[in-house]
Design a protein around this motif. Structure first.
Motif, short mmCIF file in Angstrom:
data_model
loop_
_atom_site.label_atom_id
_atom_site.label_comp_id
_atom_site.label_asym_id
_atom_site.label_seq_id
_atom_site.Cartn_x
_atom_site.Cartn_y
_atom_site.Cartn_z
N THR A 27 51.65 57.00 36.87
CA THR A 27 50.38 56.47 36.32
C THR A 27 49.16 56.01 37.75
O THR A 27 49.38 55.81 38.40
N ALA A 28 47.75 56.43 37.45
CA ALA A 28 46.48 56.35 38.16
C ALA A 28 46.17 55.47 38.73
O ALA A 28 45.51 55.11 37.39
N VAL A 29 45.65 54.41 39.21
CA VAL A 29 45.32 53.56 39.35
C VAL A 29 43.90 53.42 40.30
O VAL A 29 44.44 53.87 41.62
N ALA A 30 42.55 53.88 39.66
CA ALA A 30 41.83 53.68 40.51
C ALA A 30 41.32 52.46 41.98
O ALA A 30 42.14 51.20 41.45
N LEU A 31 41.21 52.74 42.74
CA LEU A 31 40.65 51.38 43.91
C LEU A 31 39.31 50.82 43.42
O LEU A 31 38.51 51.70 43.53
N THR A 32 39.62 50.15 43.65
CA THR A 32 38.45 48.90 43.56
C THR A 32 37.05 49.04 44.67
O THR A 32 37.83 48.90 45.99
N PHE A 33 35.85 48.67 44.84
CA PHE A 33 35.55 48.37 45.86
C PHE A 33 36.00 47.81 47.02
O PHE A 33 35.63 48.25 48.29
N ILE A 34 36.37 47.04 46.45
CA ILE A 34 36.96 45.95 47.28
C ILE A 34 37.99 46.26 48.49
O ILE A 34 38.53 46.34 49.58
N LEU A 170 53.68 36.06 36.44
CA LEU A 170 53.69 37.50 37.20
C LEU A 170 52.38 37.78 36.99
O LEU A 170 51.53 37.56 37.10
N PRO A 171 52.18 38.78 38.71
CA PRO A 171 50.82 40.05 39.20
C PRO A 171 50.52 40.56 37.45
O PRO A 171 50.78 41.00 36.69
N LEU A 172 48.57 40.07 37.77
CA LEU A 172 47.77 41.04 36.80
C LEU A 172 47.59 42.25 37.47
O LEU A 172 46.80 41.60 38.76
N HIS A 173 47.74 42.98 36.92
CA HIS A 173 47.79 44.69 37.71
C HIS A 173 46.20 45.49 37.18
O HIS A 173 45.86 46.10 37.38
N ASN A 174 44.96 44.50 35.94
CA ASN A 174 44.24 45.50 35.45
C ASN A 174 42.86 45.31 36.41
O ASN A 174 42.38 44.18 36.99
N LYS A 175 42.85 46.69 37.06
CA LYS A 175 41.69 46.63 38.12
C LYS A 175 40.47 46.71 37.56
O LYS A 175 39.38 46.99 38.21
N ASP A 176 39.77 46.65 36.34
CA ASP A 176 38.96 46.59 35.79
C ASP A 176 38.08 45.52 35.21
O ASP A 176 36.96 45.51 35.16
N ILE A 177 38.77 43.92 35.81
CA ILE A 177 38.11 43.36 35.81
C ILE A 177 37.17 43.01 37.24
O ILE A 177 36.44 41.77 37.19
N ILE A 178 37.61 43.86 37.89
CA ILE A 178 36.67 44.08 39.30
C ILE A 178 35.36 44.41 39.18
O ILE A 178 35.14 45.78 38.88
N GLY A 293 31.42 36.17 39.68
CA GLY A 293 31.01 35.63 38.62
C GLY A 293 31.81 35.20 37.80
O GLY A 293 32.26 33.98 37.28
N SER A 294 32.62 36.12 36.71
CA SER A 294 33.35 36.15 36.10
C SER A 294 34.61 35.71 36.59
O SER A 294 35.52 36.71 37.51
N LYS A 295 35.38 34.93 36.18
CA LYS A 295 36.68 34.12 37.06
C LYS A 295 37.73 35.24 36.69
O LYS A 295 38.12 35.49 35.65
N ILE A 296 38.48 35.84 38.23
CA ILE A 296 39.52 36.46 38.26
C ILE A 296 40.78 35.60 38.26
O ILE A 296 40.55 34.80 39.04
N PRO A 297 41.84 36.03 37.23
CA PRO A 297 43.00 34.90 37.56
C PRO A 297 43.45 35.02 38.83
O PRO A 297 43.52 35.56 39.16
N ALA A 298 44.28 34.43 38.99
CA ALA A 298 44.60 33.44 39.88
C ALA A 298 46.32 35.15 40.53
O ALA A 298 46.53 35.24 42.02
N GLY A 302 45.76 42.36 43.88
CA GLY A 302 45.26 43.24 44.84
C GLY A 302 44.07 42.95 45.86
O GLY A 302 44.23 42.04 46.36
N ASN A 303 43.01 43.41 46.26
CA ASN A 303 42.32 42.98 46.76
C ASN A 303 40.82 42.10 46.11
O ASN A 303 40.31 43.06 45.66
#
Length: 430
Positions: A27-34, A170-178, A293-298, A302-303
């Motif tokens: 699986t390829a996971v793109a880096l967010t700007f953070i 469990l951790p959430l790995h969805n980078k699309d929310i950033i 902005g849109s709340k990020i789950p605790a 990621g960063n």
């Protein structure tokens, strides 16, 4: 203080744990700007020391089989009690307890691809005394909150032998929310191209005479500083609406360290500039999951951090009320994070990043008391000591809750052994 006797470590086990070939898809996971911005921060090195009065064989046969991760296990002949004390300890010796995380490059005729491992773990056995669990993490993979959540989850799994899966989420790995509403990703990528290997806050060569010492900021001292800051009558106070700003323990501790580290720098190297209008800088990372902005789950892994960036003129920071001004400046930055200005001014800071760090007019802080590192229990009780050993001498300090007393803080500082007397003279007010 006399130099420590040279100690050695001996590798006794190395292992890799991976799923069977073909059982997990790539699986390829793109880096967010953070994440891209955090490439500048280098690696995090944290060591957890635990009392464990058993021989090495007990650890390798009884404990290690249950710790299913990629690890190196070494044995050290160093004094465990010396290693976990607050007094000055040799940084090079502590670094020997930390695993390396090498950079690999795959080259082709058209470009070069950097393959960067995310994490490495090393267990060090101090026979019949204790063990240390040390982790090296690439900061682009996760921030402090994610990293410490992972460690606590792993520790909880080991403590319960895998039977308790409910104590931590469990951790959430969805980078699309950033999201990147300000287009900062392109700015940070340009910074990477511009600065290349410049890593002002990252890994560095350790001078052979550097030592790490721990200051304990007592609760009574924190209350005294808060009272002084709240009641100080100075020109800066009139510029800030004090009703809006809460001078937190974090702001007080950081102001205390900022002023005194800059005093230490000036004593060692002289004033960094003859111009009293020259800006001195304080920099910290702040979690923004609840502010973004849109709340990020605790549980987001990621960063998700933004910068607390406070510049103050030298004459103000080094003046009689420097600590008051510093605490209020840091407090205002924290307050503004709650007003929707999460990434305000980061593009401006980015453009001057290299100049600020090269000039040596900056102090940074690593970690936070909010991470509650002394709650990381693998089943051996809470840690005897937790250290961060990647902090730079004379420009960075680490911050954690105290193991012994609620409301107190452990502050880690690296200094040259020949500067210990000067360091103690400046920080004796603690």
């Amino acid at each position: 203080m006399a130099a420590e006797t040279s100690r050695s470590v001996k590798v006794i086990d190395q292992s890799k744990v991976a799923p069977p070939p073909g059982s997990v898809s790539t699986t390829a996971v793109a880096l967010t700007f953070i994440d891209v911005r955090c490439l500048f921060l280098g690696h995090t090195h944290r060591i957890f020391f635990y009392e464990l009065p058993h021989p090495t064989l007990y650890f390798t046969q009884t404990i290690l089989p249950h710790l299913s991760v990629q690890v190196t296990t070494v044995e050290s002949d160093a004094d465990f009690n010396h290693s976990v004390a607050n007094h000055a300890r040799d940084v090079k010796a502590l670094k020997s307890l930390v695993p390396k995380l090498p950079l690999h490059c795959l080259s082709s005729s058209s470009n070069t691809t950097h393959v960067v491992p995310i994490m490495a773990i090393q267990f060090t056995v101090f026979p019949n005394s204790g063990i240390s669990v040390s982790v090296t993490l690439n900061h682009a993979a996760a921030d402090g909150r994610s990293f410490n959540h992972f460690l606590k989850f792993w520790a909880s799994m080991n403590r319960s032998r895998g039977e308790d899966l409910t104590s931590l989420s469990l951790p959430l790995h969805n980078k699309d929310i950033i999201e990147d509403p300000h287009g900062l990703s392109s700015i940070y990528l340009e910074d990477l191209r511009k600065f290349g290997n410049l890593n002002p806050m990252g890994d560095h060569q350790v001078p052979p005479d550097n030592v790490l010492t721990t200051l304990v900021l007592k609760q009574t001292k924190i209350k005294q500083l808060k009272h002084w800051i709240a009641t100080a009558d100075n020109q800066q106070q009139s510029k800030i609406n004090d009703e809006e700003i809460r001078i937190s323990t974090f702001a007080v501790a950081c102001a205390f360290m900022w002023v005194n580290i800059m005093k230490l720098q000036e004593q060692i190297r002289g004033s960094l500039d003859d111009n009293d209008d020259m800006l001195y800088h304080f920099l910290a990372l702040a979690d923004c999951r609840e502010r973004f902005g849109s709340k990020i789950p605790a549980t987001y892994f990621g960063n998700c951090v933004t910068l607390i960036y406070a510049p103050i003129k030298r004459r103000e920071l080094m003046g009689a009320n420097g600590m008051v001004i510093a605490a209020k400046a840091i407090g205002r930055q924290i307050y503004e994070l709650g007003t929707g200005s999460v990434f305000k001014g980061e593009e401006k800071f980015s453009s001057s990043r290299g100049e600020i760090f090269k000039a040596g007019r900056v102090v940074t802080v690593a970690s936070s008391p909010n991470f509650r590192v002394y709650e990381t229990d693998f089943g051996w009780g809470k840690p005897k000591k937790v250290e961060m050993v990647h902090i730079n001498g004379y420009s960075c300090f680490s911050l954690a809750e105290s193991r012994e007393e609620d409301g107190e803080l452990d502050i880690g500082v690296v200094v040259g052994r020949d500067r210990l007397d000067l360091f103690n003279a400046i920080f004796e007010q603690i």
